[in-house]
Structure formats: C-alpha cells, structure tokens
Design a protein around this motif. Sequence first.
Motif, PDB file in Angstrom:
ATOM      1  N   ASP A   6       0.829  -1.194   0.000  1.00  7.45           N
ATOM      2  CA  ASP A   6       0.000   0.000   0.000  1.00  7.45           C
ATOM      3  C   ASP A   6       0.874   1.259   0.000  1.00  7.45           C
ATOM      4  O   ASP A   6       0.597   2.233  -0.703  1.00  7.45           O
ATOM      5  N   ALA A   7       1.954   1.218   0.783  1.00  2.00           N
ATOM      6  CA  ALA A   7       2.862   2.369   0.859  1.00  2.00           C
ATOM      7  C   ALA A   7       3.505   2.616  -0.500  1.00  2.00           C
ATOM      8  O   ALA A   7       3.651   3.766  -0.934  1.00  2.00           O
ATOM      9  N   LYS A   8       3.878   1.527  -1.191  1.00  7.53           N
ATOM     10  CA  LYS A   8       4.527   1.696  -2.495  1.00  7.53           C
ATOM     11  C   LYS A   8       3.559   2.321  -3.499  1.00  7.53           C
ATOM     12  O   LYS A   8       3.939   3.183  -4.295  1.00  7.53           O
ATOM     13  N   ARG A   9       2.294   1.904  -3.424  1.00 12.88           N
ATOM     14  CA  ARG A   9       1.298   2.478  -4.332  1.00 12.88           C
ATOM     15  C   ARG A   9       1.100   3.970  -4.031  1.00 12.88           C
ATOM     16  O   ARG A   9       1.059   4.808  -4.924  1.00 12.88           O
ATOM     17  N   TYR A  31       1.959   9.659  -5.545  1.00 11.70           N
ATOM     18  CA  TYR A  31       2.440  10.965  -5.079  1.00 11.70           C
ATOM     19  C   TYR A  31       3.553  11.505  -5.988  1.00 11.70           C
ATOM     20  O   TYR A  31       3.942  12.658  -5.901  1.00 11.70           O
ATOM     21  N   GLY A  32       4.082  10.623  -6.874  1.00  8.40           N
ATOM     22  CA  GLY A  32       5.131  11.067  -7.792  1.00  8.40           C
ATOM     23  C   GLY A  32       6.521  10.599  -7.415  1.00  8.40           C
ATOM     24  O   GLY A  32       7.512  11.061  -7.974  1.00  8.40           O
ATOM     25  N   ILE A  33       6.603   9.681  -6.448  1.00  2.30           N
ATOM     26  CA  ILE A  33       7.905   9.145  -6.033  1.00  2.30           C
ATOM     27  C   ILE A  33       7.962   7.671  -6.431  1.00  2.30           C
ATOM     28  O   ILE A  33       7.086   6.891  -6.037  1.00  2.30           O
ATOM     29  N   ALA A  34       8.945   7.300  -7.228  1.00  6.70           N
ATOM     30  CA  ALA A  34       9.076   5.902  -7.619  1.00  6.70           C
ATOM     31  C   ALA A  34       9.472   5.080  -6.398  1.00  6.70           C
ATOM     32  O   ALA A  34      10.435   5.422  -5.703  1.00  6.70           O
ATOM     33  N   PRO A  35       8.724   4.009  -6.088  1.00  9.79           N
ATOM     34  CA  PRO A  35       9.056   3.196  -4.904  1.00  9.79           C
ATOM     35  C   PRO A  35      10.293   2.340  -5.139  1.00  9.79           C
ATOM     36  O   PRO A  35      10.717   2.154  -6.283  1.00  9.79           O
ATOM     37  N   PRO A  36      10.882   1.818  -4.050  1.00 14.33           N
ATOM     38  CA  PRO A  36      12.098   1.008  -4.185  1.00 14.33           C
ATOM     39  C   PRO A  36      11.872  -0.188  -5.103  1.00 14.33           C
ATOM     40  O   PRO A  36      10.814  -0.804  -5.074  1.00 14.33           O
ATOM     41  N   ALA A  50      10.693   2.604 -12.928  1.00 14.96           N
ATOM     42  CA  ALA A  50       9.637   3.099 -13.809  1.00 14.96           C
ATOM     43  C   ALA A  50       9.246   4.512 -13.403  1.00 14.96           C
ATOM     44  O   ALA A  50       9.125   4.816 -12.212  1.00 14.96           O
ATOM     45  N   CYS A  51       9.053   5.363 -14.381  1.00 11.39           N
ATOM     46  CA  CYS A  51       8.610   6.740 -14.127  1.00 11.39           C
ATOM     47  C   CYS A  51       7.250   6.720 -13.440  1.00 11.39           C
ATOM     48  O   CYS A  51       6.321   6.067 -13.925  1.00 11.39           O
ATOM     49  N   PRO A  52       7.106   7.405 -12.314  1.00 15.00           N
ATOM     50  CA  PRO A  52       5.812   7.383 -11.616  1.00 15.00           C
ATOM     51  C   PRO A  52       4.718   8.155 -12.374  1.00 15.00           C
ATOM     52  O   PRO A  52       3.542   8.019 -12.051  1.00 15.00           O
ATOM     53  N   ARG A  53       5.104   8.943 -13.373  1.00 12.59           N
ATOM     54  CA  ARG A  53       4.091   9.713 -14.115  1.00 12.59           C
ATOM     55  C   ARG A  53       3.588   8.965 -15.349  1.00 12.59           C
ATOM     56  O   ARG A  53       2.393   8.855 -15.580  1.00 12.59           O
ATOM     57  N   ALA A  89      11.264   9.463 -21.505  1.00 13.17           N
ATOM     58  CA  ALA A  89      10.052   9.461 -22.344  1.00 13.17           C
ATOM     59  C   ALA A  89       9.248  10.745 -22.158  1.00 13.17           C
ATOM     60  O   ALA A  89       8.983  11.462 -23.114  1.00 13.17           O
ATOM     61  N   CYS A  90       8.891  11.060 -20.915  1.00  7.31           N
ATOM     62  CA  CYS A  90       8.065  12.266 -20.701  1.00  7.31           C
ATOM     63  C   CYS A  90       8.914  13.461 -20.268  1.00  7.31           C
ATOM     64  O   CYS A  90       8.392  14.553 -20.079  1.00  7.31           O
ATOM     65  N   ARG A  91      10.205  13.256 -20.104  1.00  9.54           N
ATOM     66  CA  ARG A  91      11.181  14.317 -19.796  1.00  9.54           C
ATOM     67  C   ARG A  91      11.029  14.912 -18.400  1.00  9.54           C
ATOM     68  O   ARG A  91      11.668  15.916 -18.094  1.00  9.54           O
ATOM     69  N   GLU A  92      10.212  14.300 -17.552  1.00 10.84           N
ATOM     70  CA  GLU A  92      10.030  14.849 -16.209  1.00 10.84           C
ATOM     71  C   GLU A  92      11.074  14.266 -15.244  1.00 10.84           C
ATOM     72  O   GLU A  92      11.348  13.061 -15.279  1.00 10.84           O
ATOM     73  N   PRO A  93      11.627  15.110 -14.387  1.00  2.33           N
ATOM     74  CA  PRO A  93      12.467  14.565 -13.305  1.00  2.33           C
ATOM     75  C   PRO A  93      11.567  13.995 -12.204  1.00  2.33           C
ATOM     76  O   PRO A  93      10.415  14.410 -12.064  1.00  2.33           O
ATOM     77  N   PHE A  94      12.063  13.019 -11.479  1.00  2.86           N
ATOM     78  CA  PHE A  94      11.268  12.492 -10.362  1.00  2.86           C
ATOM     79  C   PHE A  94      12.188  11.920  -9.288  1.00  2.86           C
ATOM     80  O   PHE A  94      13.362  11.637  -9.546  1.00  2.86           O
ATOM     81  N   ASP A  95      11.640  11.778  -8.090  1.00  4.81           N
ATOM     82  CA  ASP A  95      12.378  11.184  -6.981  1.00  4.81           C
ATOM     83  C   ASP A  95      12.217   9.670  -7.005  1.00  4.81           C
ATOM     84  O   ASP A  95      11.140   9.162  -7.326  1.00  4.81           O
ATOM     85  N   TYR A  96      13.289   8.985  -6.650  1.00  3.20           N
ATOM     86  CA  TYR A  96      13.248   7.528  -6.485  1.00  3.20           C
ATOM     87  C   TYR A  96      13.569   7.216  -5.018  1.00  3.20           C
ATOM     88  O   TYR A  96      14.578   7.680  -4.491  1.00  3.20           O
ATOM     89  N   PHE A  97      12.680   6.478  -4.380  1.00  2.00           N
ATOM     90  CA  PHE A  97      12.887   6.079  -2.989  1.00  2.00           C
ATOM     91  C   PHE A  97      13.872   4.909  -3.014  1.00  2.00           C
ATOM     92  O   PHE A  97      13.532   3.826  -3.464  1.00  2.00           O
ATOM     93  N   LYS A  98      15.099   5.147  -2.558  1.00  2.00           N
ATOM     94  CA  LYS A  98      16.168   4.162  -2.725  1.00  2.00           C
ATOM     95  C   LYS A  98      15.880   2.856  -1.987  1.00  2.00           C
ATOM     96  O   LYS A  98      15.314   2.871  -0.895  1.00  2.00           O
ATOM     97  N   CYS A  99      16.326   1.779  -2.590  1.00  5.97           N
ATOM     98  CA  CYS A  99      16.284   0.479  -1.922  1.00  5.97           C
ATOM     99  C   CYS A  99      17.379   0.495  -0.852  1.00  5.97           C
ATOM    100  O   CYS A  99      18.541   0.709  -1.157  1.00  5.97           O
ATOM    101  N   HIS A 100      17.000   0.317   0.399  1.00  4.16           N
ATOM    102  CA  HIS A 100      17.989   0.489   1.479  1.00  4.16           C
ATOM    103  C   HIS A 100      17.843  -0.612   2.523  1.00  4.16           C
ATOM    104  O   HIS A 100      16.763  -0.841   3.017  1.00  4.16           O
TER     105      HIS A 100
END
Lengths: 175, 252
Positions: free
Chosen positions: A97-100, A105-110, A136-139, A164-175
């Motif tokens: 659920d958190a990943k979804r 929200y625009g942040i790619a999950p780990p 994967a791009c969250p947008r 593809a869509c040229r948007e920057p986005f945050d990636y929640f790092k695998c940690h």
Amino acid sequence: MSAVVDKPSLDRVWRWLAEVPDPEIPVVSITDLGIVREVRYDGDQLVVTVTPTYSGCPATEVIAASICSAMAARGIADARMETRLSPAWTTDWLSDDAKRKLRDYGIAPPVGLAANEQRIDLSRLSRRVPAAPVVACPRCASTNTEVLSPSGSTPCKSLYRCAACREPFDYFKCH
Amino acid sequence: MAGSARLEYLLRLGDNALILSQRLGEWCGKGPALEEDMALTNTALDLLGQARLWLSLAAEEAGDGADEDTLAYLRDDRAFRNLLLVEQPNGGYADTLVRQFLFDAWASLALRQLLGSSDAAIAAIAEKAIKEVSYHLRRSSDLVVRLGDGTARSRALLQAALDTLWPYHHELFTGDAVDAEMLARGIGFDPASLRDAWLSYVRDVLAEATLTVPSAGGWAPKGGKQGLHSEHLGKLLAEMQVLPRSHPGARW
C-alpha cells in the motif's frame, strides 16, 4: 479516574498510529514505512518502539513528537517512545500500500529487495556493484529512465529523469 | 579525559564520524556541481547521525551528566579521539574525495568487524551505519575511478591528493592498549587485521583509476586516537563549537 478508564486496546493504538503521517512524505504513514516496530503497555504507560530510517534523518525527532501528540489527542497522556536500532530499518518493510501511495504521489518506490541487493561478502570488500535497478517513471510508467543524482532531496531518495516524458522524479532508494 | 577503555573506544568511533561530518559540511553550498553538493552533504548528514548514536552511547558510559552535545561541543582538541585522516583540511575537491575514499574503505571493514561485537549496543549501531557507509564507499570508489581515469588534469589532481593523504592511512591499522582490551573482551577488533583487506580493495580501485599507489614505508603520522592531533583540528573545533561556547545553554 484513570484507574477506572479502560486503556485503549493495542489494535486501536496501531490504527491511530497508521494515521500519523511521515513529516517529509505526508501521503504515507509511519506504519506504512515500517518504522513502528512494537506497541505495548508498561504499566499504564504506552510505549511505542520505533526505528530510525537513516541515522541522520531529521524527520526522526518530528516523528517522535507527532506520535506523542497524536496519542495525547486521543486521550493517552502517558506515552513514551523508545528507539530500537536492530534489526536496522530496510525499505523491504514498506507495505504494498505504501509503495502504491508513493507512486501516486510522484515518487518511484524502491525496486527489488535490499536483502538481496546488499548481501555483502564479509571476507573481502568488492567493487562488484549490483546492476542499477530499472525504475519506472511514476508519471508515465516508462522504464526509459536515468539517474541524475544518486543523492537527492532527502537521505532516502535519489533524483531520476524520465527520457520518455522528460520529467524529473524522486526515487525512494532500496535500502 | 581519562575513562574506561569502552569509553575511549566509543569516542574514537563517534569522533571519526563527527569530525568527518563537520569537514564535509564545510562544502555545503560550495560543491563543484549541484549533484556533488548534495552528495557531500548527504554523506555529512549520515555521518552526523552515526556520530550522535556513538556519542550518546559514550555519554552513557561517561556518566556525570555528559550527553552527545557536551561531548561534541565542550571538549577541547586533546580530548578528541578521531583519526588524523578525517581532520585533514578539505583542500580541493580531489583531496576531499580521496580522504573520503580511504576512510570509507576502512569504515566498511571496521563496521563489519563490529557487527559481531559481544557488545549488543555497539553491534546495533554498526548494523545501522554499515548500510549507509556501503553507499558512501560505492560513490567514493566510482568517483575515484572516473576522475583518476579521466582527464590529464583530474588524474594529476587525484594523484597529488593521494600522495598527500597516503601517510595518514597507517594510523588506521595501528592498535594500542585500548584496542587490545576491546579485542580481548570480544567488543572490538585488531586494527592491524584489516590492513590486507583494505590494501587489496584500495589497490584494485586505484588500478582501475590508473593511479599509482604510493610506495610503502615513509612518514607515518599517528596519535589522533590518543588525542594528539594535527594543527587543523583546533581550527575546525573553533568553528564547530563557537555557538554553544559563546552562549552556554542556548536553545533554538
């Protein structure tokens, strides 16, 4: 008076904690992130055990204050927070659920499991670096993305760009 | 500060993280690129968090009303127990990068040893910190390769930084009575036992970076772990401590 009022059940307390947002990423709750490790009563005092995400994450202290005020708002005046370091927090504890919610929200999950990525050869350091994850791009969901900066706006994130869509986005790092 | 061997040990671990964090923090807003500015300060933040964990544990051991803040802000340079390497000035970006690389490789190995510490509190902090330090090491190793095997100018700058900082690596592997007691109690490790693994890793990365490993032997400054520091630490502390020293008890 307190002696005759039933203490809220631990199930209820867990549901309340599930409503406490993460201060940096308010769409996910502190239970979504897996940082609440245990809830118990010590006599009449409620004890919430949490684990920090990153050692220096400034959100940790805000979270402690949020927990105590959320409990006070629901009538539990006597609550304290304990910190537990081991086992160390990992993004493997994020709920589906958190990943979804992160993606919406625009942040790619780990991507992948930290338990696999970070298996370390204890006998010898190695420069063998695991292949970069396909994020994967969250947008637009394109996997044609690239890392712009391994360090991002908070310790838990990297900065990516979608080709593809040229948007920057945050990636929640695998940690 | 004379204290138990465990206190000395915790101060060494905490001070390494604290002083290197402070050094990296000096780059804030001055990184050679935005991405590097963020990387340097993210690393500083991780190390500051680790320093707080180590120093809080040290404060418990010290008792006497000590806490993480009194240890960070109210000790003089002779009471700090960090390695000489981490207090060396930032210099240029190449100097900062090489210092970080030499330290990260050592810290990764040291924390791995501490995962098996008989002291549960120490093992728990090591477990937390090693995940962050592994990320730091990946970054510093990649950059050493990219800039070493880069332009003639970047290669020359990295080689010069390596030659300047190399003497300080000896101290990483020099043990003393505190190390011996921690080893005997199953809490710590023998520093000398990490040397081969460290050299092997560092040589691999430097070879990939087309850099030359400085010759063995030569000047081997040490003393940081015992509180005998280079002239640079006092100036660092003057900046880091000025506010709580000038305004005792000040709060945000």
